[in-house]
Write a protein that holds these residues in place. Sequence first.
Motif, short mmCIF file in Angstrom:
data_model
loop_
_atom_site.label_atom_id
_atom_site.label_comp_id
_atom_site.label_asym_id
_atom_site.label_seq_id
_atom_site.Cartn_x
_atom_site.Cartn_y
_atom_site.Cartn_z
N LYS A 97 -23.10 -8.04 31.81
CA LYS A 97 -23.17 -7.94 33.26
C LYS A 97 -21.79 -7.48 33.77
N GLN A 98 -21.80 -6.55 34.71
CA GLN A 98 -20.56 -5.88 35.09
C GLN A 98 -20.57 -5.54 36.58
N THR A 99 -19.47 -5.84 37.28
CA THR A 99 -19.30 -5.34 38.64
C THR A 99 -18.51 -4.04 38.59
N LYS B 30 -29.56 -3.34 24.59
CA LYS B 30 -29.05 -4.58 25.18
C LYS B 30 -29.47 -4.65 26.65
N SER B 31 -29.51 -5.84 27.17
CA SER B 31 -29.77 -6.04 28.59
C SER B 31 -28.47 -5.82 29.35
N VAL B 32 -28.43 -4.79 30.16
CA VAL B 32 -27.20 -4.44 30.88
C VAL B 32 -27.48 -4.42 32.37
N THR B 33 -26.67 -5.16 33.12
CA THR B 33 -26.76 -5.18 34.58
C THR B 33 -25.45 -4.70 35.16
N ALA B 34 -25.52 -3.74 36.08
CA ALA B 34 -24.32 -3.22 36.73
C ALA B 34 -24.47 -3.38 38.24
N VAL B 35 -23.50 -4.06 38.84
CA VAL B 35 -23.46 -4.19 40.29
C VAL B 35 -22.56 -3.07 40.81
N VAL B 36 -23.17 -2.03 41.36
CA VAL B 36 -22.43 -0.86 41.82
C VAL B 36 -22.23 -0.99 43.33
N ALA C 277 -19.43 4.80 30.31
CA ALA C 277 -19.92 5.25 29.00
C ALA C 277 -20.27 4.07 28.11
N ALA C 278 -19.46 3.01 28.15
CA ALA C 278 -19.74 1.83 27.33
C ALA C 278 -21.01 1.13 27.78
N LEU C 279 -21.22 1.04 29.09
CA LEU C 279 -22.43 0.39 29.60
C LEU C 279 -23.67 1.20 29.23
N ILE C 280 -23.57 2.52 29.32
CA ILE C 280 -24.70 3.37 28.93
C ILE C 280 -25.01 3.20 27.45
N ARG D 262 -30.66 6.05 34.61
CA ARG D 262 -31.36 6.91 33.64
C ARG D 262 -31.23 6.37 32.22
N ALA D 263 -30.13 5.67 31.95
CA ALA D 263 -29.90 5.11 30.61
C ALA D 263 -30.59 3.77 30.41
N GLY D 264 -31.19 3.23 31.47
CA GLY D 264 -31.88 1.96 31.34
C GLY D 264 -31.09 0.76 31.82
N VAL D 265 -29.95 0.99 32.48
CA VAL D 265 -29.17 -0.11 33.04
C VAL D 265 -29.85 -0.59 34.32
#
Length: 740
Positions: free
Chosen positions: A396-398, A420-426, A410-413, A446-449
């Motif tokens: 999980k990332q802000t 992996k389950s990836v959540t991004a607070v943009v 790039a790392a999150l993508i 598009r990458a599934g985040v």
Amino acid sequence: MPADAGDRSAGLKGATPAGVKSIAPPTVPGPEQALPPAERYFNREMSWLAFNHRVLEEARNETYPLLERLRFLSISGSNLDEFMMVRVAGLAGQVRRGIDENSIDGLTPSQQLQRIYAGIEQLVHRQHEVLTGLTRLLDDAGIRLIGNRKLEKNEADWLGDYFDEHVMPALTPQAIDPAHPFPFIANQGTGILFSMVRASDGAQVHEMILIPPALPRFVRLPGEAACWIAIEDLVRRKASRIFPGFRIHGSGVFRLLRDSDIEIEEDAEDLVRYFRTAIQRRRRGRVILLQLQDDFDPAAEDLLRTHLRLDHALVIKSRGQLAMSGLATVVDEKRPELKFEPYNPRYPERILEHNGDCFAAIREKDIVIHHPFESFDVVIDFLRQAASDPDVIAIKQTLYRAGKQSAVIAALIAAAEAGKSVTAVVELKARFDEEQNLMWASQLERAGVQVIYGFVDWKTHAKVSMVVRREGEGYRTYCHFGTGNYHPVTARIYTDLSFFTADPRFGRDAGLLFNFITGYIEPKATEVLSISPVGVRAKLYECIEREIAFAKAGKPAQIWAKLNSLTDSQLINRLYAASAAGVEISLVVRGICCLRPGVEGISERITVKSIIGRFLEHSRIWAFGNGGELPNRRARVFISSADGMTRNLDRRVEVLVPIRNKTVHDQVLDQVMLANLIDTEQSWKLDADGTYQRTDHGPKPFNVHRYFMTNPSLSGRGAALTKGRKVPKLALRRGGATRA
């Protein structure tokens, strides 16, 4: 953007989640309340102008290499542009709408505008004085800014060919008459108005040429000697090629800035679509500044004033260069001897001792990384390792500002593509990064985040990474908390702190933070973190009240803080109350400071300094003596993403992070904070009358940036802490600073 992107923000209608309120304990009445606001506080906008004057003064610092001095002049120009487009435009809008909301020091918007405009004219005049001096020094160093100077024949010939091939095809001259509507001039647009007479019939004609933003701001002539000419000067010189059959009687270069703030409407049903249209509207905002060269043709000036809506706009005439920010192009001249010696940041030894395994190093002990003196690569490597590690199940990332070429994205993508389950607070409301963040959000989706846009009214300003990893029979959470952005470029020039921990308490609180942002689940109680807008203000007040209690009990009572800005009246009043009670307070506030230090009976125990130098001081630190003189082992130390501003405490999602590990505590308090307090070479002292004075270097000058560039940090050193070179111990001496 996928079709369902808007659905994620549809639930944001109606501002903040029900039941979530800012905690703002009532202001404690104190002796300062007897003074009128103008004597209690400094005006925020005038304090900002004072800050930009300090930035400009670095362009006169003779200890800096010449091109670095030119860089500071350029920075002062870009700072001023943003100030005009946001803060000043906002005040002008209040005046137009008849809003009489007074500033912290009791001024109406109209009164503030009058003072600001006078201050800006003074600043612009000073910028041109500095540029004149730097131009002479650049000449001596073999770098020539051509301006209106006479050219050699070979220079004129080359520029003529360059103009014909590379510039003229991009230009579109437009007549200004009833048959041709007045052209739209974009924000930060530069143009030239020509007054001419047509030779065939003697008719008077006005023509405008807008400089395309794609053209280079400055053109460098070929050759070993560096000769630069501004693009608008080149166009003026070659105007006869554009207008054959006309006699040019006069011309003038102009530049304008527009209102560029984006106001969020509470009924915005689709935040993504709203921002896409708002960015377009921003380019067409009201004119807030019109700059003219002082030789501007009077007839052409009248024409401009007639067609531009200049109500409550500032019009400035100045000689020579209009956009100081454009000088950054000249700073790129390849003259390394005229720039700071390149600095290569250190990489923490403890991670290297674990063969680059960030998780193993963090598991062993908490680490703090001091950017830019220690590499931002640690943060990137942490995320890259999480993306490739088969035992990592969730990230999980802000994301507030991530830059144009973001290794973090790039790392999150990569993590999402690895399943992996990836959540991004943009955060879409990151000013002037909205368009970039929209692009990143689209790529991440598009990458599934899973992309979350947070709250409508509140910005998510906290800098947090959270990695959940399968270990043994259970799971361990690794966290990163930062005082700065996940931006690899600014990480090389901003001083910030990155704190890594595997402490389960921090992991649980980080989970609550993300649940708050993604699901509006208010964290009723946290174990270690304080989260605004529901807890940071209350925690700071609690710590200040403890110091007041120590002072009243006759014990040592001290507060140290390092901030970018301090403008919140309630927080300032708490500090005033602490000073009146006997608490000694030392503040390092780089930019805006509305607190007035050194006022008898109110703030005589408060000192304020500002540090301006090679690196931009950006980390936020609070330290409370906790019954002892600072620094001490019992002190309560925090790092934060929040400044001392109302918006940070009441209208943003921020974190206040306690530092408890001994080595990290020592680095943040005894090294980072103390070095800032004892700096003499890059510091300015704020006086009670609002003026800043350079600190006397003293018999033993101390430069905080040089210290960190030449000395290792305490945290993250592993075995090197005991076997390698010792870190020079810093000490604070009353009435002066010393270094042991």
